[in-house]
Design a protein around this motif. Structure first.
Motif, PDB file in Angstrom:
ATOM      1  N   ILE A   1      -8.186  -7.130  -1.746  1.00  0.00           N
ATOM      2  CA  ILE A   1      -9.190  -7.848  -2.540  1.00  0.00           C
ATOM      3  C   ILE A   1      -8.553  -8.473  -3.774  1.00  0.00           C
ATOM      4  O   ILE A   1      -8.804  -9.631  -4.104  1.00  0.00           O
ATOM      5  N   ASN A   2      -7.706  -7.714  -4.457  1.00  0.00           N
ATOM      6  CA  ASN A   2      -7.036  -8.250  -5.649  1.00  0.00           C
ATOM      7  C   ASN A   2      -6.141  -9.433  -5.299  1.00  0.00           C
ATOM      8  O   ASN A   2      -6.116 -10.435  -6.020  1.00  0.00           O
TER       9      ASN A   2
ATOM     10  N   ARG B   1       2.311   1.784  -3.403  1.00  0.00           N
ATOM     11  CA  ARG B   1       1.272   2.242  -4.341  1.00  0.00           C
ATOM     12  C   ARG B   1       0.917   3.705  -4.083  1.00  0.00           C
ATOM     13  O   ARG B   1       0.710   4.478  -5.018  1.00  0.00           O
TER      14      ARG B   1
ATOM     15  N   THR C   1      -8.709   2.935   0.986  1.00  0.00           N
ATOM     16  CA  THR C   1      -9.310   2.384  -0.236  1.00  0.00           C
ATOM     17  C   THR C   1      -8.256   1.644  -1.056  1.00  0.00           C
ATOM     18  O   THR C   1      -8.511   0.552  -1.569  1.00  0.00           O
ATOM     19  N   ILE C   2      -7.079   2.228  -1.169  1.00  0.00           N
ATOM     20  CA  ILE C   2      -5.993   1.570  -1.893  1.00  0.00           C
ATOM     21  C   ILE C   2      -5.646   0.245  -1.217  1.00  0.00           C
ATOM     22  O   ILE C   2      -5.525  -0.787  -1.877  1.00  0.00           O
TER      23      ILE C   2
ATOM     24  N   ARG D   1      -8.345 -12.452  -4.649  1.00  0.00           N
ATOM     25  CA  ARG D   1      -8.849 -13.033  -5.900  1.00  0.00           C
ATOM     26  C   ARG D   1      -7.763 -13.822  -6.627  1.00  0.00           C
ATOM     27  O   ARG D   1      -8.030 -14.881  -7.193  1.00  0.00           O
TER      28      ARG D   1
ATOM     29  N   THR E   1       0.835  -1.206   0.000  1.00  0.00           N
ATOM     30  CA  THR E   1       0.000   0.000   0.000  1.00  0.00           C
ATOM     31  C   THR E   1       0.867   1.253   0.000  1.00  0.00           C
ATOM     32  O   THR E   1       0.592   2.199  -0.753  1.00  0.00           O
TER      33      THR E   1
ATOM     34  N   ARG F   1      -7.522  -1.636   0.772  1.00  0.00           N
ATOM     35  CA  ARG F   1      -8.622  -2.587   0.621  1.00  0.00           C
ATOM     36  C   ARG F   1      -8.617  -3.195  -0.779  1.00  0.00           C
ATOM     37  O   ARG F   1      -8.781  -4.404  -0.947  1.00  0.00           O
ATOM     38  N   ASN F   2      -8.386  -2.374  -1.792  1.00  0.00           N
ATOM     39  CA  ASN F   2      -8.354  -2.866  -3.169  1.00  0.00           C
ATOM     40  C   ASN F   2      -7.198  -3.835  -3.395  1.00  0.00           C
ATOM     41  O   ASN F   2      -7.350  -4.851  -4.073  1.00  0.00           O
ATOM     42  N   ILE F   3      -6.039  -3.537  -2.827  1.00  0.00           N
ATOM     43  CA  ILE F   3      -4.896  -4.445  -2.943  1.00  0.00           C
ATOM     44  C   ILE F   3      -5.229  -5.770  -2.271  1.00  0.00           C
ATOM     45  O   ILE F   3      -4.951  -6.841  -2.820  1.00  0.00           O
TER      46      ILE F   3
END
Length: 175
Positions: free
Chosen positions: A71-72, A44, A64-65, A75, A41, A67-69
């Motif tokens: 989640i990615n 980024r 937000t950054i 996945r 994070t 959380r997105n990392i």
């Protein structure tokens, strides 16, 4: 990017690093993974500092950054564990379709659990059974005319009580 903007981003990141580290630990549940997530994070944020709009909530942007990392990464991990059958007509994936299981033991355990559930007080049993049947917490609260927090705590305590009852009932089997 100018040095002053990069310096401002670094100062803001230093100011919220404690919160970000705590959030990463909450997401991952593992100190090592949490540190990796924090480092990803931070990198980024620093590399995308030019995309941050001055005057907006920096902490929200950073969270937000993160959380997105997370989640990615999750996945990617799920995709890595996916089984891909390359045989003609998916032979191996479909070969288990004809397995017949003996549900006798499962039926006995289910009946035993249902007896335990039915032994709970009505205030705990009813919300628990509704949740088991697929109702959402807010639907249960509405139908029973109770506050949402009360319903959540009753279901939580019902689960805890059932776990304890099940453990006590099977204590001699484990010994």
């Amino acid at each position: 990017m100018t040095y002053t903007v990069q310096n401002q981003i670094q100062e803001q990141l230093d100011g919220i690093s404690g919160s970000l580290r705590a959030f990463s630990l909450k997401l991952t549940g593992n100190p090592v993974d949490a540190e990796d997530l924090y480092q990803d994070t931070a990198v980024r944020i620093i590399t995308n500092a030019d995309k941050y709009r001055q005057g907006t909530n920096f902490k929200a942007w950073a969270v937000t950054i993160m959380r997105n990392i997370f989640i990615n990464n999750y996945r990617k991990k799920v995709r890595r564990n996916m089984i891909i059958d390359q045989t003609p007509n998916n032979y191996y994936l479909n070969s288990g379709d004809k397995v017949v299981e003996n549900d006798g033991e499962n039926n006995v355990a289910y009946k035993e659990l249902m007896t335990m559930v039915n032994s709970l007080p009505e205030d705990f049993c009813r919300p628990f059974m509704m949740a088991y049947q697929g109702y959402k917490y807010d639907e249960i609260a509405e139908q029973l005319g109770s506050p949402l927090g009360t319903i959540k705590s009753r279901i939580f305590f019902a689960r805890k009580k059932l776990q304890k009852m099940y453990a006590e009932a099977h204590k001699e089997r484990r010994a």
